[in-house]
Design a protein around this motif. Structure first.
Motif, PDB file in Angstrom:
ATOM      1  N   VAL A 193       0.833  -1.200   0.000  1.00 22.91           N
ATOM      2  CA  VAL A 193       0.000   0.000   0.000  1.00 22.91           C
ATOM      3  C   VAL A 193       0.869   1.252   0.000  1.00 22.91           C
ATOM      4  CG1 VAL A 193      -1.670   1.317   1.356  1.00 22.91           C
ATOM      5  CG2 VAL A 193      -1.942  -1.143   1.113  1.00 22.91           C
ATOM      6  N   SER A 194       1.942   1.235   0.786  1.00 22.07           N
ATOM      7  CA  SER A 194       2.805   2.413   0.864  1.00 22.07           C
ATOM      8  C   SER A 194       3.477   2.703  -0.467  1.00 22.07           C
ATOM      9  CB  SER A 194       3.859   2.206   1.951  1.00 22.07           C
ATOM     10  OG  SER A 194       4.699   1.102   1.653  1.00 22.07           O
ATOM     11  N   TRP A 195       3.883   1.670  -1.196  1.00 18.89           N
ATOM     12  CA  TRP A 195       4.514   1.897  -2.499  1.00 18.89           C
ATOM     13  C   TRP A 195       3.483   2.223  -3.573  1.00 18.89           C
ATOM     14  CZ3 TRP A 195       9.431   2.621  -3.859  1.00 18.89           C
ATOM     15  CH2 TRP A 195      10.426   2.308  -2.927  1.00 18.89           C
ATOM     16  N   MET A 196       2.349   1.554  -3.535  1.00 18.25           N
ATOM     17  CA  MET A 196       1.342   1.750  -4.576  1.00 18.25           C
ATOM     18  C   MET A 196       0.695   3.126  -4.481  1.00 18.25           C
ATOM     19  SD  MET A 196      -1.991  -0.626  -5.374  1.00 18.25           S
ATOM     20  CE  MET A 196      -2.720  -0.284  -3.781  1.00 18.25           C
ATOM     21  N   ILE A 197       0.419   3.583  -3.251  1.00 18.73           N
ATOM     22  CA  ILE A 197      -0.261   4.866  -3.071  1.00 18.73           C
ATOM     23  C   ILE A 197       0.724   5.968  -2.711  1.00 18.73           C
ATOM     24  CG2 ILE A 197      -1.999   6.093  -1.722  1.00 18.73           C
ATOM     25  CD1 ILE A 197      -3.505   3.512  -1.414  1.00 18.73           C
ATOM     26  N   GLY A 198       1.502   5.749  -1.628  1.00 24.23           N
ATOM     27  CA  GLY A 198       2.376   6.810  -1.151  1.00 24.23           C
ATOM     28  C   GLY A 198       3.511   7.150  -2.091  1.00 24.23           C
ATOM     29  N   LYS A 199       4.136   6.118  -2.675  1.00 27.45           N
ATOM     30  CA  LYS A 199       5.292   6.343  -3.538  1.00 27.45           C
ATOM     31  C   LYS A 199       4.946   6.503  -5.012  1.00 27.45           C
ATOM     32  CE  LYS A 199       8.896   6.093  -0.739  1.00 27.45           C
ATOM     33  NZ  LYS A 199       9.911   7.172  -0.635  1.00 27.45           N
ATOM     34  N   SER A 200       3.755   6.078  -5.404  1.00 25.26           N
ATOM     35  CA  SER A 200       3.388   6.141  -6.827  1.00 25.26           C
ATOM     36  C   SER A 200       2.278   7.157  -7.081  1.00 25.26           C
ATOM     37  CB  SER A 200       2.962   4.747  -7.310  1.00 25.26           C
ATOM     38  OG  SER A 200       4.036   3.831  -7.204  1.00 25.26           O
ATOM     39  N   MET A 201       1.091   6.893  -6.532  1.00 22.78           N
ATOM     40  CA  MET A 201      -0.053   7.755  -6.851  1.00 22.78           C
ATOM     41  C   MET A 201       0.093   9.157  -6.258  1.00 22.78           C
ATOM     42  SD  MET A 201      -3.263   5.124  -6.485  1.00 22.78           S
ATOM     43  CE  MET A 201      -4.366   6.390  -7.111  1.00 22.78           C
ATOM     44  N   LEU A 202       0.706   9.262  -5.066  1.00 21.52           N
ATOM     45  CA  LEU A 202       0.824  10.564  -4.405  1.00 21.52           C
ATOM     46  C   LEU A 202       2.197  11.197  -4.604  1.00 21.52           C
ATOM     47  CD1 LEU A 202      -1.010   9.822  -1.025  1.00 21.52           C
ATOM     48  CD2 LEU A 202      -1.941  10.825  -3.119  1.00 21.52           C
ATOM     49  N   GLU A 203       2.991  10.685  -5.511  1.00 23.64           N
ATOM     50  CA  GLU A 203       4.299  11.277  -5.786  1.00 23.64           C
ATOM     51  C   GLU A 203       4.097  12.667  -6.391  1.00 23.64           C
ATOM     52  OE1 GLU A 203       8.099  12.264  -7.258  1.00 23.64           O
ATOM     53  OE2 GLU A 203       6.419  11.861  -8.610  1.00 23.64           O
ATOM     54  N   ASN A 204       4.828  13.677  -5.872  1.00 23.23           N
ATOM     55  CA  ASN A 204       4.496  15.069  -6.200  1.00 23.23           C
ATOM     56  C   ASN A 204       4.963  15.521  -7.586  1.00 23.23           C
ATOM     57  OD1 ASN A 204       7.184  14.995  -5.580  1.00 23.23           O
ATOM     58  ND2 ASN A 204       7.197  16.902  -4.410  1.00 23.23           N
ATOM     59  N   ARG A 205       5.797  14.746  -8.270  1.00 22.61           N
ATOM     60  CA  ARG A 205       6.263  15.158  -9.599  1.00 22.61           C
ATOM     61  C   ARG A 205       5.519  14.443 -10.722  1.00 22.61           C
ATOM     62  NH1 ARG A 205      12.456  13.847  -9.216  1.00 22.61           N
ATOM     63  NH2 ARG A 205      11.486  12.035  -8.207  1.00 22.61           N
ATOM     64  N   PHE A 206       5.475  13.108 -10.654  1.00 22.03           N
ATOM     65  CA  PHE A 206       4.897  12.340 -11.761  1.00 22.03           C
ATOM     66  C   PHE A 206       3.679  11.529 -11.357  1.00 22.03           C
ATOM     67  CE2 PHE A 206       9.593  12.472 -12.220  1.00 22.03           C
ATOM     68  CZ  PHE A 206       9.655  13.351 -13.277  1.00 22.03           C
ATOM     69  N   GLY A 207       3.264  11.607 -10.098  1.00 23.61           N
ATOM     70  CA  GLY A 207       2.103  10.841  -9.660  1.00 23.61           C
ATOM     71  C   GLY A 207       0.822  11.306 -10.325  1.00 23.61           C
ATOM     72  N   PRO A 208      -0.106  10.398 -10.587  1.00 24.15           N
ATOM     73  CA  PRO A 208      -1.350  10.790 -11.280  1.00 24.15           C
ATOM     74  C   PRO A 208      -2.194  11.768 -10.484  1.00 24.15           C
ATOM     75  CG  PRO A 208      -1.466   8.515 -10.468  1.00 24.15           C
ATOM     76  CD  PRO A 208      -0.054   8.949 -10.313  1.00 24.15           C
ATOM     77  N   VAL A 209      -2.196  11.671  -9.171  1.00 23.47           N
ATOM     78  CA  VAL A 209      -2.989  12.609  -8.370  1.00 23.47           C
ATOM     79  C   VAL A 209      -2.408  14.015  -8.463  1.00 23.47           C
ATOM     80  CG1 VAL A 209      -3.851  13.139  -6.055  1.00 23.47           C
ATOM     81  CG2 VAL A 209      -3.683  10.752  -6.808  1.00 23.47           C
ATOM     82  N   ALA A 210      -1.063  14.116  -8.397  1.00 19.83           N
ATOM     83  CA  ALA A 210      -0.421  15.427  -8.509  1.00 19.83           C
ATOM     84  C   ALA A 210      -0.645  16.023  -9.896  1.00 19.83           C
ATOM     85  CB  ALA A 210       1.076  15.298  -8.220  1.00 19.83           C
TER      86      ALA A 210
END
Length: 368
Positions: A193-210
């Motif tokens: 969960v930490s890698w899938m969401i915290g490190k990927s989806m919420l990544e501030n440069r290339f994450g989809p949410v950002a």
């Protein structure tokens, strides 16, 4: 009058001579004295008071195994058939003692020692210096304060889990599909969960949410640079993982409530809210309290997500006690101080959970 078959299962008192009982007691106390002597000699050798050339604690282990065998044998020698019944439980008890009590005692020895793996001097006894360091350590007390907020978040998690359980207990379309879908986060490990969401989806440069937030006009979206937002993100990721656990327990309790109770309340003119507050919720209190207590235990071990996503930052804002102790071991190699922090945290958990269980038991006691 008992039948002949029933009498076959009755264990009568054996006629055991006094000499045999004395031999059994001598076997136990003699082996216990040998164990104590070996343990004292080995402790003196480890402390540097004498030099017996012991490379490890294996002699004490062998003495403990010998004492355990003598203890089991003495039960049969002194009690006969009744002693054989004890053998069903005694070996398992001795194993638990060796796997739990002994490591705890060794941990206490390490907790009052100055032992840094980066130091060439090895372990040295330092009295209560580690306690003084803990008392003046602001990062440890900050981690304890964070754990209070993390634990209080369980109230919101419980409300969401109860709502989802009510939804999945109702007659809705694709109910079985939603039950499986809502359980998917529980099937993932916190590290995933930490890698899938915290490190990927919420990544501030290339994450989809950002990227989505940039498209909506938010400049430089960052989820872990602000202490408040970072702590909230940790709470959300942990809640997303464990809310299904509470939900499935509450759902099982809801399905055990007889439908006739709600139907009777409906006949008496009770509305949906009255049925929930006067019938469903009181009947669900035992299940709810059990789910909350188990969730608190899981929450007190929160570390995986924090270690992988923020490492306790920014500035210790997301630190839990477990993640702080982990970094004390990994980053600073401070085994003695880290062990003391772990033991103090264990004592706090035992006291807090004991008080919570007693309070829950008193609250659930029927009032006449």
């Amino acid at each position: 009058m008992s039948s002949e078959g029933d009498r076959l299962h009755v264990v009568t008192a054996d006629d055991i001579s006094e000499q045999r009982k004395r031999f059994g007691r001598f076997l136990v106390w003699g082996s216990a004295g040998l164990l104590a002597l070996v343990a004292l000699l080995q402790a003196a050798d480890q402390g540097g008071w004498i030099d017996l050339g012991f490379a490890n604690w294996r002699p004490t282990l062998y003495a403990y195994i010998f004492w355990g065998i003598c203890l089991c044998a003495s039960q049969v020698i002194t009690r006969g058939e009744h002693g054989k019944r004890t053998l069903f439980v005694l070996p398992a008890t001795l194993f638990v003692v060796s796997m739990v009590v002994f490591p705890l005692l060794f941990g206490l020895v390490i907790a009052f020692s100055d032992w840094n793996l980066a130091s060439p001097d090895g372990r040295k006894f330092n009295g209560i210096d580690n306690l003084r360091q803990m008392w003046s350590d602001p990062f440890y007390w900050n981690a304890l304060r964070n754990m209070v907020w993390y634990t209080l978040a369980i109230i919101v998690e419980y409300a969401i889990a109860f709502g989802l359980a009510l939804l999945l207990n109702a007659e809705i379309r694709a109910r079985k599909f939603f039950r499986v879908a809502f359980l998917l986060p529980l099937m993932l490990s916190p590290v995933a969960v930490s890698w899938m969401i915290g490190k990927s989806m919420l990544e501030n440069r290339f994450g989809p949410v950002a990227r989505l937030l940039r498209e909506l006009g938010v400049d430089n979206p960052s989820f872990f640079s602000s202490p408040e937002i970072a702590q909230l993100m940790i709470m959300l990721m942990d809640a997303w993982t464990y809310i299904p656990f509470m939900m499935i327990m509450i759902l099982a309790g809801l399905q055990a409530i007889p439908r006739e109770l709600n139907e009777a309340a409906r006949v008496d003119g009770a509305g949906a809210w009255t049925q929930f507050w006067e019938v469903t919720f009181p009947l669900m209190l035992p299940v709810s309290i059990t789910a909350i207590l188990i969730r608190i235990i899981f929450k007190l071990k929160l570390a995986d997500i924090i270690i992988n996503v923020t490492s306790g930052g920014p500035g210790g804002a997301t630190d839990s006690v477990t993640s702080f102790i982990f970094r004390e071991y990994r980053d600073r190699s401070n085994v003695g101080y880290g062990t003391l922090l772990a033991i103090v945290y264990l004592v706090i958990i035992v006291i807090a959970m004991t008080l919570l269980i007693k309070a829950a038991d008193r609250w659930m006691r029927p009032r006449y």
